[in-house]
Design an enzyme around this catalytic site. Structure first.
Site, mmCIF file in Angstrom:
data_model
loop_
_atom_site.group_PDB
_atom_site.id
_atom_site.type_symbol
_atom_site.label_atom_id
_atom_site.label_comp_id
_atom_site.label_asym_id
_atom_site.label_seq_id
_atom_site.Cartn_x
_atom_site.Cartn_y
_atom_site.Cartn_z
ATOM 1 N N CYS A 2 0.923 -1.243 0.035
ATOM 2 C CA CYS A 2 0.009 -0.090 0.042
ATOM 3 C C CYS A 2 1.007 1.065 -0.001
ATOM 4 O O CYS A 2 2.131 1.262 0.194
ATOM 5 C CB CYS A 2 -1.097 0.070 1.158
ATOM 6 N N ARG A 27 1.994 0.949 -5.981
ATOM 7 C CA ARG A 27 2.146 -0.177 -4.743
ATOM 8 C C ARG A 27 0.934 -0.414 -4.590
ATOM 9 O O ARG A 27 0.853 -1.749 -3.635
ATOM 10 C CB ARG A 27 2.424 0.939 -3.424
ATOM 11 N N TRP A 74 -3.700 -2.085 -1.509
ATOM 12 C CA TRP A 74 -3.537 -3.517 -2.253
ATOM 13 C C TRP A 74 -4.002 -4.552 -1.026
ATOM 14 O O TRP A 74 -3.584 -4.923 -0.103
ATOM 15 C CB TRP A 74 -2.363 -3.720 -2.338
ATOM 16 N N ASN A 98 0.291 0.083 6.185
ATOM 17 C CA ASN A 98 0.976 -0.957 5.040
ATOM 18 C C ASN A 98 1.399 -2.010 5.630
ATOM 19 O O ASN A 98 2.323 -1.725 6.877
ATOM 20 C CB ASN A 98 2.007 0.144 4.251
ATOM 21 N N GLY A 99 1.039 -3.184 5.423
ATOM 22 C CA GLY A 99 1.723 -4.416 6.266
ATOM 23 C C GLY A 99 0.590 -5.350 6.743
ATOM 24 O O GLY A 99 -0.519 -5.329 6.295
ATOM 25 N N GLU A 479 23.736 -20.123 -2.807
ATOM 26 C CA GLU A 479 23.383 -18.922 -2.875
ATOM 27 C C GLU A 479 24.429 -18.249 -2.137
ATOM 28 O O GLU A 479 25.003 -16.923 -2.385
ATOM 29 C CB GLU A 479 21.990 -18.518 -2.265
ATOM 30 N N LYS A 483 26.976 -15.097 -3.228
ATOM 31 C CA LYS A 483 27.106 -13.826 -2.924
ATOM 32 C C LYS A 483 28.279 -13.506 -2.346
ATOM 33 O O LYS A 483 28.776 -12.243 -2.389
ATOM 34 C CB LYS A 483 26.035 -13.828 -1.580
ATOM 35 N N GLU A 486 30.543 -12.807 -5.495
ATOM 36 C CA GLU A 486 30.364 -11.464 -6.170
ATOM 37 C C GLU A 486 30.446 -10.545 -5.363
ATOM 38 O O GLU A 486 31.325 -9.457 -5.978
ATOM 39 C CB GLU A 486 28.806 -11.519 -6.253
ATOM 40 N N HIS A 502 32.744 -36.494 -0.441
ATOM 41 C CA HIS A 502 33.247 -37.224 -1.682
ATOM 42 C C HIS A 502 34.117 -36.400 -2.540
ATOM 43 O O HIS A 502 34.321 -36.394 -3.719
ATOM 44 C CB HIS A 502 31.967 -37.310 -2.338
ATOM 45 N N LYS A 601 23.826 -6.193 -14.076
ATOM 46 C CA LYS A 601 22.386 -6.605 -13.359
ATOM 47 C C LYS A 601 21.574 -7.190 -14.057
ATOM 48 O O LYS A 601 21.084 -8.254 -13.691
ATOM 49 C CB LYS A 601 21.647 -5.355 -13.041
HETATM 50 O O1 M6R Z 1 17.425 -11.187 -13.657
HETATM 51 P P1 M6R Z 1 17.534 -12.733 -13.406
HETATM 52 O O2 M6R Z 1 16.910 -13.015 -12.141
HETATM 53 O O3 M6R Z 1 17.070 -13.526 -14.582
HETATM 54 O O4 M6R Z 1 19.277 -12.664 -13.128
HETATM 55 C C1 M6R Z 1 19.512 -14.022 -12.949
HETATM 56 C C2 M6R Z 1 21.315 -13.911 -12.638
HETATM 57 O O5 M6R Z 1 22.057 -13.023 -13.572
HETATM 58 C C3 M6R Z 1 21.397 -12.971 -11.304
HETATM 59 O O6 M6R Z 1 20.577 -13.875 -10.474
HETATM 60 C C4 M6R Z 1 22.962 -13.056 -10.734
HETATM 61 O O7 M6R Z 1 23.156 -14.327 -10.493
HETATM 62 C C5 M6R Z 1 23.190 -12.340 -9.794
HETATM 63 N N1 M6R Z 1 24.316 -11.520 -9.908
HETATM 64 C C6 M6R Z 1 23.045 -12.922 -8.277
HETATM 65 O O8 M6R Z 1 23.503 -12.022 -7.326
#
Ligand code: M6R
Length: 606
Positions: A2, A27, A74, A98-99, A479, A483, A486, A502, A601
């Site tokens: 919202c 929103r 919403w 909101n929430g 994941e 992270k 990256e 293994h 991105k």
């Molecule tokens: O926009 P998408 O979710 O399709 O992107 C997929 C990957 O490129 C994205 O998740 C990438 O691995 C990120 N940099 C992870 O932090």
């Protein structure tokens, strides 16, 4: 989700509230409303539908006032209707929200037992009633507001007007953002910088747990313990407002902290909290498919891996998860009764899009869980299942990941019910558990930030780091490792904990931190055996667990403890320490966490 706008102004308030609500329509847009002080009394106008419907109501029955509070909704609790639209009223109080107020049912029962009557199905009205109870008991507005905040749990942003206090707006945030805008002799309250953008660019972001009283003289801000605090005023340009860092140093940090809100907004699209049911937006009959093929890249792929455990366990729906770049070139054998489900933040990732198109060309039905509503995938699929994480600016995906897991978990519940794997009672229980996620995310972020700091220092000295997990935590281990890679350029690998012996066990030495993600679920004992194997080889273990798990941690393991939660939402809650660790390690190494080298991105090339 919202939108909220409050104005303590000097000119006519209604047109300005409407102007702001139009900006906030992204929103939520199933109903809208405005409350204002008119001739010493509180009055309101509400309409079902878009902001233009509210404008039509205002044209018929104008509100002549200088202080007012607006809301675009919403629906979460209660269908879209005038009765459930905000502002909600109780006695001398009008409130926008909101929430989700998680304990609204218990509070409503308590208030009804006191003889109080309700006019809506919303959780919001419960808060308005609580404030009014305080006022009736003789409390000053700010004290009545504070007392009500002490009774409610959940993730929320609130704005309130009190009859008899013409130039006062009260606000509070926990889990959902709220900003204070500073004008010339005027003050503003908004659900984001965009809300107050037409009136001022001087903004303070409230911190978690803050509450505020604004009037013509300025803002009095209090922290969660009730102590007066100052929050920095910063200049925010209108165009930057949507993608503002607020009080955070980096977008990554901000987006990690956006997660309670992102999760809650996403849930609004999939859950009906009152009926206790989960459903795909626009509906989908899960009995018409025999298999789910999840296609994604990077973090979105890991969201799929996490969800596969939940979907197969809950719904018994066979689910394959594959990186799109492999799937698209291997001529896969897929049955016609398969639903191809792309998961993507951007909705533009070339490999995912190509895999989706391949499925479409083979005659499969296609769906996509996407965060960017205007993206190519959103336009091309048969079924668009959105996440509502808001714009994700940092190249490292954080809030989009938890929003994807949120949506997939809700879909898992919907599939389980459709396939008669759970009854209505169990569905209601699971929905209630999922609704707790925004609050627990908030609590987890608060709980782990300081715990992670000393560990980040150790990890930042390492050359290699191993992440281990079992079940849904295997996807989370992958994941977490991504992270760290990256964000800090440290080499990290995620492994299924049972696979360590293994091969990767050869890497164990005292200089290689092993981060083990282990909630106290039915995998816990097995994972503890893997920890023993690491310790026996002089490895250094960092155990990410909950309170029950921490009680069984080996003496020489470092422990990060997250709040106890149901296994259904553990992947969401356990994501937070891994994200914060990567962030803190990256920052301590001076890396550009928002735009790491070599990455983009949106990866629109194959
Ligand atoms: O926009 P998408 O979710 O399709 O992107 C997929 C990957 O490129 C994205 O998740 C990438 O691995 C990120 N940099 C992870 O932090």
């Amino acid at each position: 989700m919202c939108g909220i706008i409050g104005i303590v102004g000097v000119g006519p308030v209604a047109p300005r509230v409407v102007e702001s609500l139009r900006r906030l329509e992204y929103r939520g847009y199933d109903s809208a409303g405005i409350a204002a002080h008119v001739g010493g009394r509180l009055d309101r106008r509400r309409a079902k539908g878009k902001i233009r419907d509210l404008e039509a109501v205002l044209a018929e029955e104008p509100l002549h006032a200088t202080t007012g509070l607006g809301h675009t909704r919403w629906a979460t609790h209660g269908a879209p209707s005038v009765r459930n639209a905000h502002p909600q009223k109780s006695g001398r109080v009008m409130l926008v929200h909101n929430g989700i107020i998680e304990n609204f049912a218990a509070l409503k029962a308590e208030l009804k037992a006191m003889g109080r009557e309700f006019e809506s199905e919303t959780d919001t009205e419960v808060v308005a009633q609580l404030i009014d109870v305080g006022l009736e008991a003789g409390k000053a507005p700010i004290d009545a507001f504070k007392a009500a905040l002490g009774r409610i749990s959940g993730a929320y942003a609130l704005g309130a007007l009190i009859e008899g206090h013409e130039n006062l707006i009260l606000g509070a945030r926990r889990g959902s953002p709220l900003v204070v805008g500073y004008g010339e002799g005027e003050m503003f309250l908004g659900s984001d910088a965009l809300a107050v953008g037409p009136f001022t660019h001087r903004i303070s972001y409230l911190d978690e747990g803050d509450f505020v009283a604004i009037d013509h003289h300025g803002a009095r801000i209090f922290d969660a313990s009730g102590q007066p605090v100052e929050r920095a005023i910063r200049a925010v340009s209108a165009s930057a407002a949507l993608v503002e860092k607020g009080n955070y140093r980096h977008f990554m940090e901000k987006e990690i902290h956006d997660q309670p809100d992102a999760c809650q907004h996403t849930l609004s699209a999939y859950l009906d909290p009152i009926a206790g049911v989960a459903a795909a937006p626009e509906g989908f009959d899960f009995t018409t498919i025999d298999r789910l093929q999840i296609l994604a890249c990077g973090t979105a792929y890991y969201a799929g891996l996490v969800a596969r455990y939940l979907i197969e366990d809950l719904a018994g729906l066979p689910t394959d998860v594959e990186v799109a770049s492999e799937f698209r070139y291997r001529n896969p054998a897929v049955a016609p009764s398969t639903l191809a489900l792309a998961v993507s933040q951007s909705g533009e990732t070339a490999d995912t899009l190509a895999a989706l198109r391949w499925c479409k060309a083979k005659g499969l039905r296609t769906a996509a869980i996407v965060n960017a509503p205007e993206s190519t995938m959103s336009r091309e699929v048969d079924l668009l299942w959105p996440t509502h994480a808001g714009p994700e600016v940092c190249v490292l995906s954080t809030k989009a990941f938890t929003a994807q897991v949120t949506a997939l978990t809700a879909l898992g519940i919907a599939a389980a019910r459709a396939r008669a794997r759970i009854d209505a009672e169990e569905e209601k229980r699971l929905v209630e558990v999922l609704l707790e996620a925004p609050r627990l995310l908030s609590e987890a972020l608060e709980a782990v930030e300081d715990q992670v700091r000393p560990i980040a220092l150790d990890v930042s000295r390492a050359r290699d780091v191993l992440y281990l997990g079992r079940g849904p935590m295997f996807g989370l281990a992958l994941e977490g490792a991504l992270k760290l890679k990256e964000g800090s350029y440290i080499h990290a690998e995620g492994y299924a904990a049972g696979e360590m012996k293994h091969g990767p066990i050869a890497l164990i030495d005292e200089d290689t931190p092993v981060i083990v993600v282990a909630p106290s679920d039915h995998f816990f004992e097995k994972t503890m055996s893997n920890i023993s194997e690491v310790i026996a080889r002089n490895g250094s273990v960092i155990l990410v667990t909950d309170e029950r798990g921490a009680a069984h941690a080996p003496a020489n393991a470092k422990v990060v403890t997250v709040p106890e939660c149901d296994p259904l939402i553990a992947p969401l809650i356990f994501a937070t320490p891994l994200q914060l660790l990567a962030y803190q390690v990256g920052v301590s190494k001076g890396a550009d966490v928002d735009q790491p080298r070599n990455l983009a991105k949106s990866v629109t090339v194959e």
